[in-house]
Design a protein around this motif. Sequence first.
Motif, mmCIF file in Angstrom:
data_model
loop_
_atom_site.group_PDB
_atom_site.id
_atom_site.type_symbol
_atom_site.label_atom_id
_atom_site.label_comp_id
_atom_site.label_asym_id
_atom_site.label_seq_id
_atom_site.Cartn_x
_atom_site.Cartn_y
_atom_site.Cartn_z
ATOM 1 N N LEU A 27 0.889 -1.162 0.000
ATOM 2 C CA LEU A 27 0.000 0.000 0.000
ATOM 3 C C LEU A 27 0.933 1.220 0.000
ATOM 4 O O LEU A 27 1.519 1.554 1.024
ATOM 5 C CB LEU A 27 -0.903 0.008 1.237
ATOM 6 N N ALA A 28 1.092 1.831 -1.148
ATOM 7 C CA ALA A 28 2.068 2.916 -1.321
ATOM 8 C C ALA A 28 1.497 4.264 -0.876
ATOM 9 O O ALA A 28 0.269 4.455 -0.866
ATOM 10 C CB ALA A 28 2.484 2.979 -2.786
ATOM 11 N N PRO A 29 2.385 5.200 -0.526
ATOM 12 C CA PRO A 29 1.942 6.538 -0.137
ATOM 13 C C PRO A 29 1.037 7.152 -1.204
ATOM 14 O O PRO A 29 1.314 7.071 -2.397
ATOM 15 C CB PRO A 29 3.247 7.332 -0.010
ATOM 16 N N VAL A 33 -6.652 2.991 0.387
ATOM 17 C CA VAL A 33 -6.738 1.785 1.212
ATOM 18 C C VAL A 33 -8.047 1.089 0.820
ATOM 19 O O VAL A 33 -9.051 1.758 0.569
ATOM 20 C CB VAL A 33 -6.749 2.170 2.711
ATOM 21 N N PRO A 34 -8.070 -0.232 0.734
ATOM 22 C CA PRO A 34 -9.321 -0.912 0.392
ATOM 23 C C PRO A 34 -10.485 -0.466 1.292
ATOM 24 O O PRO A 34 -10.290 -0.071 2.439
ATOM 25 C CB PRO A 34 -8.996 -2.392 0.608
ATOM 26 N N ALA A 35 -11.686 -0.566 0.754
ATOM 27 C CA ALA A 35 -12.892 -0.155 1.474
ATOM 28 C C ALA A 35 -13.149 -1.069 2.672
ATOM 29 O O ALA A 35 -12.691 -2.215 2.705
ATOM 30 C CB ALA A 35 -14.093 -0.189 0.530
ATOM 31 N N THR A 64 -4.915 8.764 6.065
ATOM 32 C CA THR A 64 -5.836 9.885 6.215
ATOM 33 C C THR A 64 -7.172 9.430 5.663
ATOM 34 O O THR A 64 -7.227 8.612 4.737
ATOM 35 C CB THR A 64 -5.347 11.133 5.458
ATOM 36 N N THR A 65 -8.249 9.953 6.208
ATOM 37 C CA THR A 65 -9.579 9.540 5.784
ATOM 38 C C THR A 65 -10.421 10.769 5.489
ATOM 39 O O THR A 65 -10.430 11.730 6.263
ATOM 40 C CB THR A 65 -10.257 8.687 6.875
ATOM 41 N N ARG A 71 -6.666 6.825 2.536
ATOM 42 C CA ARG A 71 -5.472 6.726 1.707
ATOM 43 C C ARG A 71 -4.250 6.636 2.599
ATOM 44 O O ARG A 71 -4.235 7.183 3.701
ATOM 45 C CB ARG A 71 -5.319 7.949 0.800
ATOM 46 N N VAL A 72 -3.235 5.973 2.076
ATOM 47 C CA VAL A 72 -1.948 5.955 2.781
ATOM 48 C C VAL A 72 -1.411 7.379 2.732
ATOM 49 O O VAL A 72 -1.440 8.029 1.687
ATOM 50 C CB VAL A 72 -0.960 4.972 2.115
ATOM 51 N N ARG A 73 -0.978 7.835 3.854
ATOM 52 C CA ARG A 73 -0.497 9.208 3.946
ATOM 53 C C ARG A 73 0.682 9.421 3.001
ATOM 54 O O ARG A 73 1.635 8.636 3.010
ATOM 55 C CB ARG A 73 -0.072 9.493 5.381
ATOM 56 N N PRO A 74 0.607 10.471 2.169
ATOM 57 C CA PRO A 74 1.726 10.732 1.264
ATOM 58 C C PRO A 74 2.987 11.091 2.033
ATOM 59 O O PRO A 74 2.913 11.647 3.130
ATOM 60 C CB PRO A 74 1.267 11.927 0.421
#
Length: 148
Positions: A27-29, A33-35, A64-65, A71-74
């Motif tokens: 899971l890259a920055p 993220v899957p639901a 972060t949501t 999403r994976v935090r950049p």
Amino acid sequence: MINPEADRPVYKQLADIIREQIARGTLAPGHRVPAEMDYVQEHGISRDSVRRAMAVLRSEGLITTTARGSRVRPEQSRQSITIGPADRVTARMPNPEERLRLGVKEGIPVLVVEREGEEPQLLAADRTEIHGDAAGRALGESGRNDLG
């Protein structure tokens, strides 16, 4: 694999799995993220367990949501500071105003840099690298933490 019979709560097991996927780059920055329902179906756990796992990862600053999902935090660019022997650096959690001003997400600490004759400098801990003699001495000569 999640084991509902294990001593460790299911939501923490899921958080461990996702944390490992982030660390490995699976899971890259910046990637989504899957639901929740994907995790429910894949692992046979409750939606509440998935939500608790996501809350753990948010508090750690890994995701972060928004209303559109998680999403994976950049990766953030880092600020480098040099401190001297008389400087003091402490870490603490920011108040809401400081979080907003610094753009710090929930669960991310701040560093307070105090230098003689100057106002304290507040920095986001996840975007700051500290260099200098004082940083090395904080760990003691042996490299172990002597603070507690």
